[in-house]
Design a protein around this motif. Structure first.
Motif, PDB file in Angstrom:
ATOM      1  N   VAL A  38       0.830  -1.214   0.000  1.00  0.00           N
ATOM      2  CA  VAL A  38       0.000   0.000   0.000  1.00  0.00           C
ATOM      3  C   VAL A  38       0.865   1.264   0.000  1.00  0.00           C
ATOM      4  N   GLY A  39       2.185   1.087  -0.060  1.00  0.00           N
ATOM      5  CA  GLY A  39       3.067   2.242  -0.149  1.00  0.00           C
ATOM      6  C   GLY A  39       3.662   2.693   1.170  1.00  0.00           C
ATOM      7  N   LYS A  40       3.713   1.800   2.150  1.00  0.00           N
ATOM      8  CA  LYS A  40       4.248   2.178   3.466  1.00  0.00           C
ATOM      9  C   LYS A  40       5.712   2.579   3.385  1.00  0.00           C
ATOM     10  N   SER A  41       6.512   1.744   2.711  1.00  0.00           N
ATOM     11  CA  SER A  41       7.952   2.020   2.638  1.00  0.00           C
ATOM     12  C   SER A  41       8.239   3.268   1.807  1.00  0.00           C
ATOM     13  N   LEU A  67      -2.408   3.153   6.121  1.00  0.00           N
ATOM     14  CA  LEU A  67      -2.553   3.330   4.685  1.00  0.00           C
ATOM     15  C   LEU A  67      -3.550   2.340   4.090  1.00  0.00           C
ATOM     16  N   PHE A  68      -4.347   2.838   3.147  1.00  0.00           N
ATOM     17  CA  PHE A  68      -5.271   2.019   2.361  1.00  0.00           C
ATOM     18  C   PHE A  68      -5.065   2.386   0.888  1.00  0.00           C
ATOM     19  N   PRO A  69      -5.165   1.413  -0.027  1.00  0.00           N
ATOM     20  CA  PRO A  69      -4.975   1.723  -1.445  1.00  0.00           C
ATOM     21  C   PRO A  69      -6.120   2.580  -1.990  1.00  0.00           C
ATOM     22  N   PHE A  70      -5.781   3.659  -2.681  1.00  0.00           N
ATOM     23  CA  PHE A  70      -6.790   4.583  -3.202  1.00  0.00           C
ATOM     24  C   PHE A  70      -7.724   3.895  -4.195  1.00  0.00           C
ATOM     25  N   SER A  78      -3.383   5.860  -0.121  1.00  0.00           N
ATOM     26  CA  SER A  78      -2.090   5.960  -0.795  1.00  0.00           C
ATOM     27  C   SER A  78      -2.216   5.710  -2.297  1.00  0.00           C
ATOM     28  N   LYS A  79      -1.177   6.102  -3.018  1.00  0.00           N
ATOM     29  CA  LYS A  79      -1.094   5.922  -4.476  1.00  0.00           C
ATOM     30  C   LYS A  79      -2.263   6.586  -5.189  1.00  0.00           C
ATOM     31  N   LYS A 121     -14.494  11.316   2.472  1.00  0.00           N
ATOM     32  CA  LYS A 121     -15.248  10.710   3.567  1.00  0.00           C
ATOM     33  C   LYS A 121     -15.690   9.314   3.168  1.00  0.00           C
ATOM     34  N   ILE A 122     -15.393   8.359   4.030  1.00  0.00           N
ATOM     35  CA  ILE A 122     -15.805   6.970   3.834  1.00  0.00           C
ATOM     36  C   ILE A 122     -16.387   6.478   5.144  1.00  0.00           C
ATOM     37  N   SER A 123     -17.658   6.120   5.111  1.00  0.00           N
ATOM     38  CA  SER A 123     -18.364   5.650   6.320  1.00  0.00           C
ATOM     39  C   SER A 123     -18.234   6.663   7.460  1.00  0.00           C
ATOM     40  N   GLY A 124     -18.282   7.946   7.111  1.00  0.00           N
ATOM     41  CA  GLY A 124     -18.230   8.993   8.124  1.00  0.00           C
ATOM     42  C   GLY A 124     -16.840   9.314   8.623  1.00  0.00           C
ATOM     43  N   MET A 125     -15.799   8.659   8.051  1.00  0.00           N
ATOM     44  CA  MET A 125     -14.423   8.894   8.480  1.00  0.00           C
ATOM     45  C   MET A 125     -13.669   9.659   7.408  1.00  0.00           C
ATOM     46  N   ASN A 126     -12.737  10.516   7.847  1.00  0.00           N
ATOM     47  CA  ASN A 126     -11.931  11.301   6.916  1.00  0.00           C
ATOM     48  C   ASN A 126     -10.674  10.543   6.510  1.00  0.00           C
ATOM     49  N   PHE A 127     -10.483  10.415   5.200  1.00  0.00           N
ATOM     50  CA  PHE A 127      -9.289   9.799   4.649  1.00  0.00           C
ATOM     51  C   PHE A 127      -8.548  10.848   3.811  1.00  0.00           C
ATOM     52  N   LEU A 128      -7.233  10.928   3.996  1.00  0.00           N
ATOM     53  CA  LEU A 128      -6.431  11.899   3.271  1.00  0.00           C
ATOM     54  C   LEU A 128      -5.764  11.224   2.079  1.00  0.00           C
ATOM     55  N   PRO A 129      -6.119  11.614   0.843  1.00  0.00           N
ATOM     56  CA  PRO A 129      -5.460  11.019  -0.326  1.00  0.00           C
ATOM     57  C   PRO A 129      -4.088  11.630  -0.537  1.00  0.00           C
ATOM     58  N   ILE A 130      -3.096  10.786  -0.831  1.00  0.00           N
ATOM     59  CA  ILE A 130      -1.751  11.286  -1.108  1.00  0.00           C
ATOM     60  C   ILE A 130      -1.154  10.536  -2.292  1.00  0.00           C
ATOM     61  N   SER A 131      -0.238  11.194  -2.950  1.00  0.00           N
ATOM     62  CA  SER A 131       0.535  10.562  -4.019  1.00  0.00           C
ATOM     63  C   SER A 131       1.966  11.052  -3.883  1.00  0.00           C
TER      64      SER A 131
END
Length: 442
Positions: free
Chosen positions: A228-231, A303-306, A326-327, A338-348
């Motif tokens: 998922v892009g952790k490293s 991290l979760f895959p976009f 991520s990605k 927003k996913i299921s009421g939670m904030n997710f920050l997209p990054i690349s």
């Protein structure tokens, strides 16, 4: 314990090539340094004087600056000579050899120890000096300077003085025990002050260990499933390639660490193995370590895959976790999703989208948990906690139903525990552990 009748010396800067090296001499015979190096000039106290230094054979060693700080107005409270010479290994070595003929090499922290023993600083201020020397970030330096200013000493001494005042009132009844019945109201007032002090100390202790964590570094763990892009994120935040990045799942098997600075806060950043079921015993051990490190962390970046964000099922909101998609290479802005009421920050990382905002969010989380929300002093060492907890135990035993002697003793013991923190009372058993962590020359 240092021998105060000896004059000591040490190099106070790092041994090696440098523009200037500083050598300190402290003690009753510090002025013998002038004879040691055949200095003929008049040295005016607290003024920098350019001099030539000669060895025992009359050979010129170097020319430099000498400053004389007479006792008691010096760092150590003793006569202090400071030599500022060229930072040549050869020059430093010759000067130290000449000084060793008449003086004794200082032990680690001995200058600061002498300053404490001569009443120039209390123990909390001395610890602040050590923290400032070790500080690597702005916030660490700020905390150390606040402690050096004596804010902890003022707080602990005020508590101790209150206990001494209360104890004196209690002891007034020892010679006249028949007055206790008529002065019950006064005892009730003392009891109220004792309970108020207990509450103040407990509130001081319940600080989420902010001071210690700032000294040692705040732990942030990057976690998530494999690939998922952790490293990649880890290397980006560390600003160097530490972790191996590949398309193969399970590449990272152990916990990798990097010490970084975010907003002036020291961060211990950890990259972990991808969380999944595995039959590989080595990968399984890495996953186990990843889970353990994640549970122990101050903050987590999960991290979760976009490309799979529509399938994310994450119903538990954790205030200590930053949720990242991520990605997200196709995203053109960094607004939360927003996913299921939670904030997710997209990054690349590839497109440099959302990374600046992620760093801002990390900083906000850190300041929320560990920043200075007020001007209250913070505890910086476990040693302080131990003695304050002992003081509370003595105060919790205090009762106006006890004998006068027991009431007085509980107050005396509590005051004694607080005195150990600042060094007001005899603390020889803890001095070695405090000053041994200092570098030579401080």
């Amino acid at each position: 314990m240092t021998s105060m009748d000896k004059t000591v010396f040490a190099l106070s800067t790092v041994f090696g090539k440098s523009g200037v090296a500083v050598i300190r001499i402290s003690g009753n015979h510090a002025l013998k340094t002038l004879n040691c190096f055949h200095v003929k000039k008049h040295i005016k106290p607290r003024f920098a004087t350019l001099i030539d230094l000669y060895d025992g054979l009359g050979q010129l060693i170097d020319n430099g600056i000498i400053i004389y700080f007479p006792a008691p107005n010096s760092f150590t409270g003793e006569d202090v000579i400071e030599l500022q010479v060229h930072g040549s290994k050869a020059v430093i070595k010759i000067i130290l050899e000449e000084l060793s003929k008449i003086f004794v090499m200082a032990e680690p922290g001995e200058f600061s120890l002498r300053a404490f023993l001569n009443g120039k600083f209390d123990l909390t201020q001395i610890e602040g000096i050590a923290d400032l020397i070790d500080a690597e970030t702005k916030m660490q330096a700020r905390q150390a300077i606040r402690q050096m200013s004596g804010e902890l000493e003022k707080l602990y001494s005020s508590w101790r003085q209150k206990l001494i005042t209360m104890q004196s009132k209690i002891e007034a009844y020892i010679d006249f025990p028949e007055d206790i019945a008529t002065e019950r109201n006064e005892l009730e007032k003392v009891n109220g002050k004792v309970q108020a002090l207990v509450q103040s100390i407990q509130e001081h202790l319940n600080d989420n260990r902010r001071g210690e964590r700032l000294r040692e570094g705040l732990h942030i763990v990057i976690t998530g499933e494999p690939n998922v892009g952790k490293s990649t994120l880890f290397n980006f935040l560390a600003k160097r390639d530490i972790a191996i990045v590949s398309e193969y799942a399970g590449t990272t098997r152990d916990v990798l660490e990097a010490h970084i600075d975010i907003g002036g806060y020291p961060i211990i950043l950890s990259d972990t193995a991808g969380i999944r079921e595995s039959l590989d015993p080595i990968e399984s051990e890495g996953i186990s370590r990843a889970k353990k490190r994640s549970c122990e962390a101050d903050l987590r970046i999960e991290l979760f895959p976009f490309e799979q964000h529509c399938d994310i099922n994450c119903n538990t909101v954790n205030s200590d976790t930053i949720y990242v998609l991520s990605k997200a290479d196709t995203v053109i802005d960094d607004y939360d999703i927003k996913i299921s009421g939670m904030n997710f920050l997209p990054i690349s990382i590839l497109k440099e989208v959302g990374t600046g905002r992620l760093i801002s969010v990390i900083k906000e989380k850190i300041e929320e948990k560990f920043g200075y929300n007020n001007n209250a002093p913070v505890i910086t060492r476990q040693r302080h906690r131990n003695y304050m907890q002992k003081a509370i135990e003595h105060l919790q035993r205090f009762s106006i139903d006890n004998s006068i002697e027991l009431m007085s003793e509980d107050l005396r013991l509590a005051a004694s525990e607080l005195g150990v923190i600042t060094g007001i009372i005899s603390v020889e058993e803890i001095l070695d552990s405090i000053f041994s962590s200092f570098c030579v020359g401080k």
